[in-house]
Structures are given as structure tokens and as C-alpha cells.
Design an enzyme around this catalytic site. Structure first.
Site, PDB file in Angstrom:
ATOM      1  N   CYS A  38       0.832  -1.208   0.000  1.00  0.00           N
ATOM      2  CA  CYS A  38       0.000   0.000   0.000  1.00  0.00           C
ATOM      3  C   CYS A  38       0.863   1.253   0.000  1.00  0.00           C
ATOM      4  CB  CYS A  38      -0.878   0.051   1.251  1.00  0.00           C
ATOM      5  SG  CYS A  38      -1.984  -1.357   1.477  1.00  0.00           S
ATOM      6  N   ASP A 445      19.943  37.908 -12.152  1.00  0.00           N
ATOM      7  CA  ASP A 445      18.675  38.205 -12.822  1.00  0.00           C
ATOM      8  C   ASP A 445      18.105  39.517 -12.294  1.00  0.00           C
ATOM      9  OD1 ASP A 445      16.249  36.938 -14.430  1.00  0.00           O
ATOM     10  OD2 ASP A 445      15.434  37.805 -12.592  1.00  0.00           O
TER      11      ASP A 445
END
Length: 495
Positions: A38, A445
Site C-alpha cells: 500500500c 537576474d
């Protein structure tokens, strides 16, 4: 990071008892009394701790003789975030297996791409994942087969072929062994009221799971705002684009919903299903662990308000690394609109035409081979950038620069920086969005520096890099939170 979590029995038991979906894909629970395995969030009553064993992969559970639970469907869990974070042999191998390399090229092909012997690769995967490359690829084929059985009316023989099985018999035996049901029994279990998973020929409707939370704004906003006309578009709440795939081409439409990404996929060849899903998941960064990322970034008091305001930001990535690198060069020192215009001209002149009956897509982005044959004099860009472009595509075409999922991030970044016209910004944006490096950072940037200054963070590249060391290994996600302080369209879900 939760590397090797399956070995921490106490922690795994706690996760199972709390049914914590954040751990789905990190490990799998095998139940000794029932013979099933599971996901941690299985809704069934948790077994006694003494009846549970824990495994690092679905393939390891299958190797140990366990079959998949019919309630929680552990084979459909999001993938382990480890393979996106790590850059070692195991992670690179898992990214290649997800991209279908074992099915197309076998284990020798996988090993050759990684630069190791088949024995070394098998030993490493077995030691860490409890299963070798063939077993891992087999588990993936079984999952693809189940998906096709349950969501399409395709004949079983076609499904076996599409999922990568060598024969109908192997397909039948594998499905029965993994799911304890025959292929036809799997199909009859699908509720009759469920809407059909297919519409037009070759079109599939799928649900791509993710770990919550997921903030779709910058993810889909970025893809839509930078979309190249003819290759990408935003239409009726979905990001649509063409896909270049190993056996043909495809068109995908991806729509964000609160608990999954709706995926409408049209393929020229059904054998490309596994690869197409893998690339769409990478594009949207769906296997990320947002809780781990946000917890780390939230520890910085200046980032915490951004994270708390909109948790679960993902890094918008790509379905084609070479395409993104070319587009990064086209976007050097120009606006988003100008970069789209340059790319659209290339697409119209050198892309391969495709038919799109449901929208406005017209071409595949040109292959590196086609771009390498372009006459540089026809490129409407400054001479220095023209040189950068032609050098890059030549290296991509001859394989001397490899941007594939198996590449070493640090080595590839160094090779890019050695090319003319490649500075840190271009190399790092490729590392972040094409290579998938979660720690790539863009301190030069302009948008990042502006955001940093507005928040009271250092705004010079050196000082900001020093401050950002506390954000590792998630600096690429910090970039998304910093970019999102701006009013640029990339930060907003299109309406």
C-alpha cells in the site's frame, strides 16, 4: 531530505498510522498477513506494526511477492521526490527509466547513457531500491498497462504493445501477478458510470497526481506567457503544446484542478504513453515535495511571508531540454515578446507540421538537426548571439553537449559556460528549467535583484548568493517566490 526513509521503521509506522499523503511515493508498506502493498495514506485500517515491512519502490514490493492494494492503488502515487533532487547514479538511472530508456534500449543502453557497466548499475539500484532496472521497468509497464486497461477501450493486444511488453503472455502474467486480477477483470472493475477515458482516436483523459499544496499561478502563468505560437497555447483553461516523442509526436492539454492535473493526451503512437506522462510530470514539477521546500524557505524571515501567502510553488520546467536551451539563447537580453517572436519564426521555417483539430497548434519545435542546418545569415539577431545560437545547436546536434535527464548537472553547466555567449544567467536558467536542478540560482537576474531589494535582502549578486546558501538545496524554488513579487504576466494564471 528523506533518503532511505524505508529503513526508519518507527517513522514509517507513524506515517502509515496518520495516513499522511505527503509520504506517498517515498516508501511503500508491504503487509505480511495479506500479501498486499500500500501507499502510506491507504484508507484501510492500518495493520499492526509487526505485520508491516517497508520498501523503497513498488518494484521491490513486487519482487518480494506482494501485489498492489486495490483500494489505495499504490502504483499511481506521485514519484519519489528524491529523483528530482539528487544528481547521483541512482537518481539519473531512475529518471532514464521513467523516460522509457530500458524499454527502448535495454539495460545495456541504460548503462551506456550513464557511463557505467550494466553490473554496476544493477548492483547500485538493487542495493538502494531493492530491485534492478528490469524489475523497475517492469513495474512501470504494469502501471502503464493498468492505466490503459481502465481508461481506454483499446483491445488488450494493443495495450500490451503500447505498454512495452514483448508478448501478450508476458503482459497477462505480469498484470495478474502485480494486481491479482487478469487484464479483463481489471477492466470490468471500472465503474460503468465513469466517463470514458477516451474521446477521439488516440486521445486519453488522465489524472496526474501531485503532493499538496500546489500553487498553479506562476507554473501555468510562466508557460502561457512565454508560449511559442504554433508549439504552445493557452486555450479554455488549459496549457496545450506539441510533443516530440521517441515513436512519433503528440499533443497534450494540461488543466490545473484542486487535487490533480487533468491531462488530455493525443498520441501518434501509443508506445509513447509512458514517456509522455513522464515528461508532463517533469514539465509541471509534480513529483516535488512542497512541504520540505517551503519549510526550508520559510526559515528565512524575509521569505516566510511570500511562502505563507502562496505555498506550493513549483518550478516550471520543460518537455524538451534542447528546445529550452535554444529558447534561452533566443531570449538573451530581449523582452519575453521578442523572444516569442524569434522562436515563432524558427518554428514556422524549420518546425515539422502537425494537425491539431482541437486548437491552434501547428508545429513541433525544430529538431537540433534541423536547427544545425539553418543558414546563420537568415537569423534576425545580432552577430554575437547568432554565433551563440549556431555553436549551441551544433554541440547539441553532435552530442558533445548533452542536456538529457541522465546528464550530470555540474558537468553540463560547466560545458555550457565554455560556449561563446554563455554567461551564468543562461547556464543557470537552463540548469533550473531544463536540467531540473532544484538548487539552480539566478543572482544576476534583474527581477530577482529587484525583488531582493524590495524585501530587504541583499541585492548584489555576491551578497545575495551568500544569503541564499541557507535556502539550499531549494534555491530554484526561492527564485519562483522572488519572481512572484512582480506584476509580470508569468506570475498569474491566465483567465
Amino acid at each position: 531530505m528523506q533518503t532511505g526513509m524505508h529503513t526508519d521503521t518507527e517513522r514509517c509506522v507513524r506515517a502509515v498510522r496518520s495516513k499522511d499523503a505527503r509520504f506517498d511515493g517515498w516508501f511503500f508498506t508491504a503487509v505480511l498477513t495479506t500479501g498486499i502493498y500500500c501507499r502510506p495514506s491507504c484508507p484501510a485500517v492500518p495493520p499492526k506494526p509487526g505485520n508491516m515491512t517497508f520498501h523503497p519502490s513498488a518494484a521491490a514490493c513486487q519482487q518480494a511477492g506482494f501485489r498492489a492494494c486495490k483500494r489505495c492503488r499504490p502504483d499511481t502515487s506521485p514519484g519519489s521526490p528524491e529523483w528530482n533532487v539528487r544528481a547521483d547514479l541512482t537518481a539519473r538511472a531512475m529518471r532514464l527509466i521513467a523516460d522509457g530508456v530500458v524499454d527502448r534500449e535495454g539495460v545495456p543502453g541504460l548503462a551506456a547513457r550513464l557511463g557505467y557497466s550494466t553490473r554496476q548499475v544493477e548492483r547500485q539500484l538493487l542495493a538502494e531500491l531493492g530491485a534492478g532496472p528490469l524489475a523497475l521497468a517492469r513495474a512501470q509497464r504494469a502501471q502503464t498497462a493498468r492505466l490503459l486497461i481502465e481508461t481506454t477501450p483499446l483491445p488488450m493486444a494493443d495495450i500490451a504493445f503500447a505498454a512495452g511488453f514483448a508478448s501478450i503472455r508476458t503482459f497477462n502474467d505480469t498484470v495478474r501477478e502485480v494486481y491479482a486480477l487478469s487484464p479483463s477483470e481489471l477492466r470490468t472493475r471500472v465503474p460503468k458510470a465513469r466517463p470514458a477515458g477516451t474521446t477521439a482516436a488516440g486521445t486519453l483523459l488522465l489524472r496526474l497526481p501531485f503532493r499538496a499544496p500546489l500553487n498553479p499561478d506562476n507554473l501555468f502563468g510562466h508557460l502561457a506567457a512565454t508560449a511559442v505560437p504554433g508549439v504552445e497555447e493557452w486555450r479554455e483553461g488549459a496549457y496545450r503544446r506539441t510533443l516530440r516523442l521517441p515513436h512519433g509526436h503528440g499533443i497534450v492539454a494540461l488543466t490545473p484542478t484542486p487535487d490533480h492535473i487533468a491531462c488530455r493526451l493525443t498520441l501518434g503512437d501509443p508506445r509513447d504513453l509512458t514517456v509522455a506522462i513522464s515528461r508532463c510530470r517533469r514539465l509541471l514539477d509534480l513529483d516535488a515535495d512542497p512541504v520540505a521546500v517551503d519549510d526550508q524557505l520559510r526559515a528565512d524571515p524575509l521569505l516566510a511571508p511570500l511562502v505563507d501567502k502562496a505555498p506550493g510553488r513549483r518550478v516550471p520546467r520543460t518537455v524538451d531540454e534542447a528546445e529550452f536551451a535554444v529558447r534561452a539563447v533566443l531570449g538573451q537580453q530581449v523582452s519575453t515578446a521578442a523572444a516569442r517572436t524569434h522562436a515563432a519564426r524558427l518554428v514556422a521555417a524549420h518546425g515539422e507540421p502537425v494537425d491539431d483539430t482541437e486548437g491552434g497548434l501547428t508545429h513541433l519545435f525544430p529538431s537540433t538537426g534541423a536547427l544545425a542546418a539553418v543558414d546563420p545569415e537568415t537569423l534576425a539577431m545580432p552577430r554575437t548571439r547568432r554565433t551563440t545560437f549556431t555553436t549551441l545547436v551544433a554541440h547539441l546536434a553532435d552530442g558533445s553537449v548533452n542536456l538529457g535527464v541522465e546528464c550530470d548537472w555540474a558537468e553540463t553547466r560547466a560545458r555550457l559556460l565554455a560556449l561563446p555567449g554563455f554567461g551564468p544567467w543562461t547556464a543557470d536558467v537552463i540548469a533550473m528549467r531544463a536540467l531540473g536542478d532544484p538548487d539552480a540560482f539566478l543572482p544576476t537576474d534583474l527581477g530577482i535583484r529587484r525583488a531582493a531589494g524590495g524585501l530587504g535582502l541583499p541585492s548584489t549578486p555576491a551578497a545575495l548568493t551568500a544569503r541564499a546558501s541557507a535556502w539550499r538545496p531549494w534555491r530554484a524554488y526561492a527564485v519562483q517566490y522572488l519572481w512572484a513579487t512582480d506584476s509580470h504576466p508569468i506570475n498569474f494564471l491566465p483567465v
